[in-house]
Design an enzyme around this catalytic site. Structure first.
Site, short mmCIF file in Angstrom:
data_model
loop_
_atom_site.label_atom_id
_atom_site.label_comp_id
_atom_site.label_asym_id
_atom_site.label_seq_id
_atom_site.Cartn_x
_atom_site.Cartn_y
_atom_site.Cartn_z
N ASP A 204 3.53 -45.00 -45.92
CA ASP A 204 2.89 -43.69 -46.07
C ASP A 204 3.62 -42.57 -45.34
O ASP A 204 3.07 -41.49 -45.15
CB ASP A 204 1.44 -43.76 -45.58
CG ASP A 204 1.34 -44.19 -44.12
OD1 ASP A 204 2.38 -44.37 -43.46
OD2 ASP A 204 0.20 -44.35 -43.62
N CYS B 43 5.29 -45.01 -41.18
CA CYS B 43 5.54 -46.42 -40.89
C CYS B 43 6.37 -46.64 -39.64
O CYS B 43 6.15 -47.60 -38.90
CB CYS B 43 6.20 -47.11 -42.09
SG CYS B 43 7.70 -46.30 -42.68
N HIS C 191 11.69 -47.21 -45.26
CA HIS C 191 10.54 -47.94 -44.73
C HIS C 191 10.89 -48.78 -43.50
O HIS C 191 12.01 -49.28 -43.38
CB HIS C 191 9.94 -48.84 -45.80
CG HIS C 191 8.65 -49.47 -45.41
ND1 HIS C 191 7.51 -48.73 -45.15
CD2 HIS C 191 8.31 -50.76 -45.18
CE1 HIS C 191 6.53 -49.54 -44.81
NE2 HIS C 191 7.00 -50.78 -44.81
#
Length: 255
Positions: free
Chosen positions: A69, A72, A246
């Site tokens: 989101d 992370c 990520h």
């Protein structure tokens, strides 16, 4: 050239997967500790990334996934640090002191004390409970804490503020890493302090420097994998996995 094309396709696929996870309202913010089976499934069609996973498994035994989101990095850092500091009282006390110093620096920069205290008090209260309660605070409670959206986001906000504090404290250093920004303050206001803004090496340098936490990052990118340690001469307390866009938490033993 074909290998590079495959990696580009894998990167785009990963970004689509992240967007799909958000669209599907992925339930967890921080998952349970798990093996690499799901990660391998994610890249079943991408040979280059499968090689990186094989290299990953030579050192690490499991991971925790974090919600994709934009927060992370901070959420992974926060969980991993809280978890590690439960086993190291001296490191916990040093970290707590650094957190307080960052808050005081932000107040000195003119940030609203009342608002800062709200985030700071939540952060320190939860840190103290996690690190000083012993067996009365089971590992499952830490998972519950970081999966409670309201409290978890408060912790993320304060980690973002600590990062901002450090960058402004060392403005003459960090300005060298910012493209297209006229000031460090501008970068902090636009890219660090708002929620859901993704992180890169600049944020990693600043947060580890501010907190005194040494962090090792395994990077799954084009070509041979690389690992980066912040600071480079430190002994890592926590380990993170970086995939394009990520971060997750890595373990090299039973957690």
């Amino acid at each position: 050239m074909a290998s590079e094309t495959n990696m580009d396709e894998a990167i785009m696929s990963q970004q689509r997967d992240i967007e799909e996870q958000i669209a599907n309202e992925q339930q967890f913010l921080v998952s349970s500790n798990q093996d690499f089976h799901q990660l391998e499934n994610d890249y079943a069609d991408h040979e280059e990334f499968r090689k990186r996973i094989d290299e990953l498994k030579e050192t690490y035994t499991s991971l925790r996934r974090t919600r994709a989101d934009g927060n992370c990095f901070y959420r992974a850092f926060g969980f991993a640090v809280f978890e590690a500091l439960r086993k190291d009282k001296d490191a916990y006390e040093r970290f707590r002191k650094a957190v307080t110093e960052s808050k005081d620096h932000l107040i000195g920069l003119g940030y609203e004390q009342f608002t800062l205290n709200d985030f700071y008090d939540t952060f320190v209260d939860e840190l103290d409970k996690a690190c000083t309660s012993g067996e009365s605070y089971p590992p499952s409670q830490l998972e519950e804490l970081f999966n409670d959206r309201g409290t978890s986001n408060y912790l993320v906000v304060f980690l973002r503020l600590i990062t901002s504090s450090q960058m402004q404290k060392e403005e003459s250093f960090f300005i060298n890493f910012l493209d297209g920004m006229s000031t460090v303050q501008q970068f902090c206001k636009q890219e660090i302090e708002p929620m859901d803004r993704e992180s890169d090496h600049v944020q990693m340098m600043a947060l580890t420097s501010a907190t005194g936490i040494c962090m090792k990052v395994f990077c799954m990118e084009r070509g041979q994998h690389s690992t980066v340690t912040f600071p480079s001469d430190g002994q890592p307390l926590i380990h993170l996995l970086y995939r394009p866009g990520h971060f997750d938490i890595l373990y090299n033993g039973v957690s």
